[in-house]
Design a protein around this motif. Structure first.
Motif, short mmCIF file in Angstrom:
data_model
loop_
_atom_site.label_atom_id
_atom_site.label_comp_id
_atom_site.label_asym_id
_atom_site.label_seq_id
_atom_site.Cartn_x
_atom_site.Cartn_y
_atom_site.Cartn_z
N SER A 160 0.82 -1.22 0.00
CA SER A 160 0.00 0.00 0.00
C SER A 160 0.84 1.26 0.00
O SER A 160 0.56 2.21 -0.72
N TYR A 161 1.91 1.27 0.83
CA TYR A 161 2.69 2.51 0.98
C TYR A 161 4.19 2.33 0.71
O TYR A 161 4.96 3.26 0.88
N ASN A 162 4.59 1.10 0.34
CA ASN A 162 6.00 0.83 0.06
C ASN A 162 6.92 1.14 1.23
O ASN A 162 8.03 1.68 1.05
N VAL B 225 9.80 0.74 3.73
CA VAL B 225 11.05 -0.01 3.61
C VAL B 225 11.13 -1.07 4.73
O VAL B 225 11.61 -2.17 4.53
N ILE B 226 10.65 -0.68 5.89
CA ILE B 226 10.66 -1.59 7.04
C ILE B 226 9.29 -2.27 7.14
O ILE B 226 8.26 -1.64 6.91
N THR B 227 9.29 -3.55 7.47
CA THR B 227 8.04 -4.30 7.61
C THR B 227 7.14 -3.63 8.64
O THR B 227 7.58 -3.37 9.77
N PRO B 228 5.89 -3.31 8.30
CA PRO B 228 4.99 -2.73 9.30
C PRO B 228 4.60 -3.76 10.37
O PRO B 228 4.66 -4.96 10.11
N ILE B 229 4.21 -3.27 11.54
CA ILE B 229 3.62 -4.15 12.55
C ILE B 229 2.12 -4.17 12.29
O ILE B 229 1.47 -3.12 12.26
N TYR B 230 1.58 -5.35 12.05
CA TYR B 230 0.13 -5.51 11.84
C TYR B 230 -0.49 -6.10 13.10
O TYR B 230 -0.53 -7.32 13.25
#
Ligand SMILES: *Cc1c(COP(=O)(O)O)cnc(C)c1O
Length: 385
Positions: free
Chosen positions: A22-24, A26-31
């Motif tokens: 969705s937003y590219n 760089v760091i893996t988001p926390i879901y």
């Protein structure tokens, strides 16, 4: 067993991490979402409920699977939950051979909980392959490997254990916590399942507890996934994110850890207040050649016996200021501890003495401070005994 042309350090940083189209980021988001909505009754985006699967945890799992050279990984909430998961591959009446100096928590889990559930265990001196062969029974289903051991840094010959297990139709499971996949990859020797307490070197910053189970074939992978979901052992997305961040620096950290450990072991080996040093990197260590063959380096756990017993050990604990007196290991900061009353207190007095742990024994987890500083600090404490 390279699955990718990229070097290990590069894979640490890049494998699995891209989860945000969705937003590219760089760091893996926390879901943190516990649930994921469906587009219709047969379509979702690969995740439905976080106990079963979560994008942040998935990033970590993909990453570790590749670092170990396996095909799949499940990240769990502690190292003990990873061990709990793999023990559910067995059923009452199955027999498992383990070393008599495995991690204390593993020994406790095997000798109480799983013995009560009908599994059978033999604890042997695994440095002696003949003892392992002698312990085989018709119902032996697994040889449990932990190398190097804690706290005395004995090595187990992984290839030899795999060959004994194969001849008996049993599988091998390796707890690879003490070295991390940077220094040792048990799949390369034919081990079936690898696990970790990610609390230690993989996370590396003493700020999370976690574990993982890595598999190398479809049957084990499917069984472990089922068990982790059914028992509810998976780690939280927050914890997965921390471990994933820690792993990015695994290679450089392990190099720095080992540099300090070698410097410390060398000083200890020459110090008149020290009776014995346990470090596979010293040429005098009984398993030095095996360590060179089986590991990419000697690791950063160093134990030693101090002359003068407990009062001398207390002096060292009070006078070496860069080391904190604490259990655990694998963090960037140096820790030391007293196995007799701390990490190995759950063993009986006799069992500790039989394993070679005495009132003189000090275990050190060497951090990544400058080697000169940690050596000088420890030397000062020993000089003033
Ligand atoms: C710490 C440790 C474990 C247990 O892991 P937790 O994360 O504390 O549950 C298992 N095996 C080894 C070798 C360990 O050092």
């Amino acid at each position: 067993m390279d699955q990718s042309p990229l070097h290990f350090e590069t894979r640490c940083i890049h494998v699995g991490v891209e989860k945000d189209s969705s937003y590219n980021s760089v760091i893996t988001p926390i879901y943190p979402s516990s649930t994921f909505y469906w587009e219709d009754t047969s379509t979702n985006k690969g995740f439905d409920y976080t106990r079963s699967g979560n994008p942040t945890r998935k990033a970590l799992e993909e990453n570790i699977a590749v670092l170990e050279g396996g095909i799949d990984c499940r990240a769990t909430c502690t190292g003990m939950s990873a061990i709990n998961a793999v023990m559910h591959l067995f059923k009452p009446g199955d027999h498992i051979i383990a070393s008599d100096d495995i991690y204390g928590g593993t020994y406790r889990l095997f000798s109480t909980v799983f013995t009560n559930m009908g599994l059978q265990f033999s604890f042997v001196k695994m440095g002696d392959p003949a003892a392992v062969r002698a312990a085989l029974k018709p119902n032996t289903k697994c040889i449990w490997i932990e190398t190097p051991s804690n706290p005395l840094l004995n090595l187990v010959d992984i290839a030899e254990m795999v060959s004994i297990a194969k001849s008996a139709g049993a599988i091998t499971i390796a707890d690879n916590t003490f070295l991390s996949p940077y220094l040792q990859r048990p799949f390369e020797f034919g081990v079936d399942v690898v696990l970790h307490s990610t609390t230690k070197y993989l996370n590396g910053h003493s700020d999370v507890v976690g574990g993982c189970v890595v598999t190398n074939d479809k049957t084990h992978s499917e069984k472990v996934s089922f068990i982790v979901n059914a028992l509810g052992l998976a780690c939280s997305p927050f914890d997965a994110w921390l471990v994933l961040r820690g792993i990015k620096t695994l290679g450089p950290r392990m190099e720095a850890h080992q540099k300090g450990a070698m410097a410390l072991a060398t000083m200890l080996d020459q110090h008149p207040a020290v009776e014995h040093v346990y470090y596979p990197g010293l040429p005098t260590h009984p398993h030095h050649e095996l360590a060179k063959r089986q590991q990419k380096g000697f690791g950063a756990m160093v134990s030693f016996d101090v002359k003068g017993g407990r009062p001398a050990a207390e002096h060292v604990f009070k006078n070496a200021h860069l080391y904190k007196l604490a259990e655990s290991l694998g963090g960037v900061e140096s820790l030391f501890e007293y196995p007799d009353t701390m990490s190995h207190a759950s063993m009986t007095h006799d069992a500790r003495r039989q394993a070679g742990i005495s009132e003189k024994t000090i275990r050190v987890s060497v951090g990544i401070e400058h080697p000169d500083d940690i050596v000088a600090d420890m030397k000062h404490a020993l000089d003033t005994i």
